[in-house]
Design a protein around this motif. Structure first.
Motif: not given
Ligand code: FMN
Length: 211
Positions: A56, A93, A95, A154
């Motif tokens: 995250w 977001t 990764q 991301h």
């Protein structure tokens, strides 16, 4: 909390699960302290993830900041009326790739699952702190990724608007009406299976009797 929760079928749940719901009328005068914001982020930080990969990355969008302006500019019509009134909005977001190279290997096959779980932890921590959280995905993800310079490693996923419920009289009727909508769930027998997919789960008769 409010008459939006708990729903009768949630009565047996622990707090703050029992009282959680997603308000659309926030008190726009309410602000969180930086300690409260950090505590919310710590809840996400301590979520489990596959192999502890912690895929995250969150943005903290407090009203008045550039990142908040950028988020607000990308909101869908349905979300533009309520999201800006929240005390803080986290943009989540995940990764998804090892490097910027579009052909780079996936960072983790479970990145989206893990970020969803981190978001859930933040949401429940908010409830435990007397706050509410409303997650949303209605915004222009590409435009926000560009505005926030999110790298190709991301993927922008969601927003989590956190604050305290406000006075419905302070917002337009369309927004106020959102918080009067029925809250409902699919019954367990539609999605809880036993022997094979689609077969009902039948609890063992003795399991509950203590025999
Ligand atoms: C991934 C995700 C995306 C969502 N997107 C939106 C959204 O764009 N706008 C909105 O008002 N609510 C959005 N929601 C909130 C759901 O509509 C809400 O959680 C659902 O209706 C259940 O209501 P409750 O949270 O009050 O139990 C989203 C929730 C999730 C988890």
């Amino acid at each position: 909390m409010t008459d939006r929760a708990p729903h009768p079928s949630a009565a047996g749940l622990a707090e703050p699960l029992r009282s959680r719901w997603s308000p659309s009328v926030y008190d726009d005068a309410h602000r969180l302290s930086s300690t409260e914001v950090e505590t919310l982020l710590r809840a996400a930080q301590w979520a489990p993830s596959k192999g502890n990969t912690q895929p995250w990355a969150f943005f903290v969008c407090v009203p008045g900041t550039h990142q908040h302006d950028r988020l607000v500019a990308t909101l869908s019509r349905g979300n533009a009326g309520w999201v800006p009134r929240a005390s803080v909005v986290f943009v989540t977001t995940a990764q998804v790739r090892e490097s910027d190279d579009p052909d780079a290997p996936s960072y983790s096959d479970h990145a989206l699952y893990d970020v969803g779980q981190a978001a859930a932890h933040l949401t429940l921590q908010a409830g435990a702190m007397g706050l509410h959280a409303h997650q949303f995905a209605g915004f222009d993800h590409d435009a926000l990724a560009e505005a926030l310079r999110v790298p190709a490693t991301h993927r922008v996923l969601t927003g989590i608007a956190v604050g305290v419920p406000g006075d419905p009289a302070d917002v337009d009727e369309r927004t106020a009406a959102r918080d009067r909508r029925d809250r409902a769930r699919r019954p367990l027998d539609e999605w809880v299976f036993g022997e094979r997919f689609g077969d009902p789960f039948v609890p063992a008769p003795l399991a509950d009797s203590g025999a």
